[in-house]
Design an enzyme around this catalytic site. Structure first.
Site, PDB file in Angstrom:
ATOM      1  N   HIS A 148       0.815  -1.222   0.000  1.00 47.20           N
ATOM      2  CA  HIS A 148       0.000   0.000   0.000  1.00 47.20           C
ATOM      3  C   HIS A 148       0.847   1.270   0.000  1.00 47.20           C
ATOM      4  O   HIS A 148       0.321   2.358  -0.176  1.00 47.20           O
ATOM      5  CB  HIS A 148      -0.934   0.001   1.217  1.00 47.20           C
ATOM      6  CG  HIS A 148      -1.992  -1.051   1.121  1.00 47.20           C
ATOM      7  ND1 HIS A 148      -3.306  -0.775   0.826  1.00 47.20           N
ATOM      8  CD2 HIS A 148      -1.923  -2.401   1.250  1.00 47.20           C
ATOM      9  CE1 HIS A 148      -4.002  -1.901   0.790  1.00 47.20           C
ATOM     10  NE2 HIS A 148      -3.181  -2.907   1.051  1.00 47.20           N
ATOM     11  N   ASP A 183       3.506   9.443  -1.052  1.00 50.83           N
ATOM     12  CA  ASP A 183       2.287   8.722  -0.659  1.00 50.83           C
ATOM     13  C   ASP A 183       2.048   7.600  -1.656  1.00 50.83           C
ATOM     14  O   ASP A 183       2.084   7.848  -2.879  1.00 50.83           O
ATOM     15  CB  ASP A 183       1.103   9.710  -0.694  1.00 50.83           C
ATOM     16  CG  ASP A 183       0.011   9.348   0.293  1.00 50.83           C
ATOM     17  OD1 ASP A 183      -0.069   8.169   0.693  1.00 50.83           O
ATOM     18  OD2 ASP A 183      -0.777  10.235   0.651  1.00 50.83           O
TER      19      ASP A 183
HETATM   20  C1  GDG Z   1      -2.235   3.888   3.068  1.00 50.50           C
HETATM   21  C2  GDG Z   1      -1.156   4.534   2.189  1.00 50.50           C
HETATM   22  C3  GDG Z   1      -2.707   4.393   0.233  1.00 50.50           C
HETATM   23  C4  GDG Z   1      -9.090   9.729   7.061  1.00 50.50           C
HETATM   24  N1  GDG Z   1      -9.507  10.475   8.083  1.00 50.50           N
HETATM   25  C5  GDG Z   1     -10.739  10.073   8.400  1.00 50.50           C
HETATM   26  C6  GDG Z   1     -11.074   9.041   7.540  1.00 50.50           C
HETATM   27  N2  GDG Z   1     -10.037   8.842   6.737  1.00 50.50           N
HETATM   28  C7  GDG Z   1     -10.007   7.842   5.661  1.00 50.50           C
HETATM   29  C8  GDG Z   1     -10.066   8.538   4.315  1.00 50.50           C
HETATM   30  C9  GDG Z   1      -9.360   7.525   3.427  1.00 50.50           C
HETATM   31  C10 GDG Z   1      -8.360   6.875   4.374  1.00 50.50           C
HETATM   32  O1  GDG Z   1      -8.781   7.139   5.709  1.00 50.50           O
HETATM   33  C11 GDG Z   1      -6.962   7.455   4.192  1.00 50.50           C
HETATM   34  O2  GDG Z   1      -6.403   6.870   3.065  1.00 50.50           O
HETATM   35  P1  GDG Z   1      -5.119   7.429   2.343  1.00 50.50           P
HETATM   36  O3  GDG Z   1      -4.937   6.664   1.096  1.00 50.50           O
HETATM   37  O4  GDG Z   1      -5.313   8.888   2.070  1.00 50.50           O
HETATM   38  O5  GDG Z   1      -3.899   7.302   3.356  1.00 50.50           O
HETATM   39  P2  GDG Z   1      -3.242   6.172   4.395  1.00 50.50           P
HETATM   40  O6  GDG Z   1      -4.079   5.976   5.584  1.00 50.50           O
HETATM   41  O7  GDG Z   1      -1.861   6.656   4.632  1.00 50.50           O
HETATM   42  O8  GDG Z   1      -3.224   4.806   3.559  1.00 50.50           O
HETATM   43  C12 GDG Z   1      -1.791   5.318   1.052  1.00 50.50           C
HETATM   44  C13 GDG Z   1      -3.654   3.620   1.132  1.00 50.50           C
HETATM   45  O9  GDG Z   1      -2.976   2.963   2.214  1.00 50.50           O
HETATM   46  C14 GDG Z   1      -4.430   2.556   0.337  1.00 50.50           C
HETATM   47  O10 GDG Z   1      -3.585   1.645  -0.239  1.00 50.50           O
HETATM   48  O11 GDG Z   1      -3.477   5.186  -0.642  1.00 50.50           O
HETATM   49  O12 GDG Z   1      -0.799   5.844   0.195  1.00 50.50           O
HETATM   50  O13 GDG Z   1      -0.310   5.395   2.961  1.00 50.50           O
HETATM   51  O14 GDG Z   1     -10.251   6.546   2.984  1.00 50.50           O
HETATM   52  O15 GDG Z   1     -11.404   8.771   3.988  1.00 50.50           O
HETATM   53  N3  GDG Z   1     -12.256   8.409   7.573  1.00 50.50           N
HETATM   54  C15 GDG Z   1     -13.155   8.837   8.510  1.00 50.50           C
HETATM   55  N4  GDG Z   1     -12.870   9.823   9.398  1.00 50.50           N
HETATM   56  C16 GDG Z   1     -11.677  10.476   9.382  1.00 50.50           C
HETATM   57  O16 GDG Z   1     -11.452  11.369  10.211  1.00 50.50           O
HETATM   58  N5  GDG Z   1     -14.367   8.276   8.552  1.00 50.50           N
END
Ligand code: GDG
Length: 445
Positions: free
Chosen positions: A182, A391
């Site tokens: 990821h 990222d």
């Molecule tokens: C890893 C990799 C890769 C965030 N804050 C809240 C919330 N979120 C949810 C978002 C989104 C998820 O969490 C965050 O996903 P990201 O992809 O932006 O980042 P990472 O957590 O670092 O994820 C990344 C991912 O894995 C998938 O492979 O894209 O690069 O680092 O879905 O919506 N959800 C809620 N409240 C929050 O305050 N409900």
């Protein structure tokens, strides 16, 4: 041993394996509470699992193996195991506090996470971390051995479990294994900073999977280059011929559940929340920022870019707000604690510098926000500001765009996010250039 879940004879069962389960256990007032986990991995896999209801789905049953997020007292393990299986189709792997210190806080988050995100100066090289990483991967292998059936499909996730594919393949050569990373896979020059034995075992570990997936073509190429230079394996169009097996290496960019966001405005609670946001902000433009607290996400750069915008264009004061949601993450690790302090100092400084009696430039929320209010923010935001320094993908950028049913809104996206390969219509910035962030904001407004 069997899990007890009743699957039909012709149905394939998917065993998802990841460090974290879709829930995290917290102790509150002496009771263990099961709380929904946050983060991209859980969102991404959860979206996929929602599609399994479809009659054409290749698998119709699943189980999820992982760590429940905290050390569970031995006398409560049975109760946790039962509830995890009943309510979350999950099988917890119980780990001691010492294991979590060396494995999770240590090798995963102080070695692999910074190194793979090109923060080599934050990377710790501790042999005790490495030893424990191997030990915990073995524990996960035992958990799989306890439940695996001959027709299962094993899907192992992320940087915490890179030795596991080889361990499972050695134990059960006929089970098909997929592995997905990821986070970014680094270039050879960065990967080789790992001591020889570690880097070799990690690559061999990953090559125990029949299919190894990455978010972008670049990460896949870096991986193939490392396997060639370190292990001497050539590839043909991403296929590596290993002794006794062929490994497919592929680019498999992770998506989101589009409909969940594109139809969100129809949910009454979300529509109500949007009404409240509209009433509060009126015609003030909303710049939205949502991340886990992490030094890779470029949150400070974002704040400085916004400050520069206000400095360059004082006429915007009172007409724009930065709505910043930061979700607590890895709070026990020093760099995260420092980052939180710096973010809060800068929010206070910028609000103090530009704020007036009736206008606060930055609205900062340091907490988890439930889905409905978070989605109302996506829908109400005029600009999505996503500025990671590095990222793997970044699902927030995709969620923001998917929410924009009326097609009004602008995404500003860092060229260092995997998502940039698919979202080329965004305003693309280099997050290290504060002036560029300010100019992008101006253009977006
Ligand atoms: C890893 C990799 C890769 C965030 N804050 C809240 C919330 N979120 C949810 C978002 C989104 C998820 O969490 C965050 O996903 P990201 O992809 O932006 O980042 P990472 O957590 O670092 O994820 C990344 C991912 O894995 C998938 O492979 O894209 O690069 O680092 O879905 O919506 N959800 C809620 N409240 C929050 O305050 N409900």
């Amino acid at each position: 041993m069997d899990s007890g879940i009743n699957t039909g004879p012709q149905r394939k069962r998917l065993i998802i394996v990841s460090n974290r389960l879709p829930f995290t256990i917290r102790e509150e007032e002496g009771e263990l509470q099961f709380i929904e986990s946050t983060g991209g991995l859980v969102t991404g896999i959860g979206s996929y699992l929602d599609t399994l209801d479809n009659a054409d789905a290749p698998v119709t049953e699943h189980l999820w193996i992982g760590w429940p997020g905290t050390t569970i007292p031995e006398n409560q393990e049975t109760a946790v195991r039962e509830r995890a299986l009943r309510d979350f189709r999950s099988i917890p792997v119980f780990l001691s506090t010492g294991d979590m210190e060396n494995f999770y806080h240590g090798f995963c988050n102080k070695t692999i996470w910074p190194l793979f995100h090109s923060f080599s100066m934050y990377t710790a090289f501790e042999d005790s971390y490495w030893q424990n990483y191997r030990y915990v991967n073995e524990r996960f292998c035992e958990a799989i051995a306890d439940i695996a059936r001959p027709d299962d499909i094993i899907w192992i996730n992320d940087y915490h479990l890179m030795l596991l594919p080889r361990m499972v393949k050695t134990m059960t050569p006929n089970l098909p294994i997929g592995f997905f990373l990821h986070i970014p896979f680094p270039t050879y020059e960065i990967f080789r900073l790992l001591p020889g034995k570690w880097r070799q075992e990690i690559l061999e570990g990953l090559l125990g999977a029949d299919l190894v997936g990455f978010h972008t073509y670049d990460y896949m190429q870096y991986f193939l280059q490392c396997t060639m230079r370190i292990l001497g394996y050539e590839h043909t169009l991403g296929q590596i011929q290993m002794p006794g097996m062929i490994v497919q290496v592929k680019t498999l960019p992770m998506g989101i559940e589009y409909k969940k966001f594109s139809t969100a405005a129809n949910i009454p609670e979300i529509a109500d929340e949007m009404g409240i946001i509209k009433k509060t902000f009126g015609d003030v433009k909303i710049i939205l920022s949502v991340d886990r607290l992490d030094y890779t996400k470029g949150i400070l750069n974002r704040l400085l870019g916004f400050e520069r915008l206000l400095q360059n264009s004082p006429d915007l004061c009172g007409k724009v707000v930065l709505c910043m949601v930061v979700v607590p993450s890895r709070v026990d690790i020093e760099h995260y604690e420092q980052m939180k302090k710096q973010i809060e100092e800068n929010v206070g400084r910028i609000n103090g510098k530009f704020g007036t009696l009736n206008w606060r430039p930055i609205i900062y929320q340091y907490r988890y926000i439930p889905f409905n209010p978070l989605t109302a923010l996506y829908l109400s935001g005029d600009i999505g500001l996503v500025t990671p320094l590095r990222d793997g993908m970044n699902l927030v950028a995709k969620e923001f765009v998917a929410s924009k049913l009326n097609k009004l809104g602008v995404l500003i996206l860092s060229e260092m996010a995997g998502a940039v390969k698919e979202l080329g219509e965004a305003i693309i910035i280099n997050p290290n250039n504060i002036e560029e962030i300010a100019a992008a904001l101006k253009e977006a407004l």
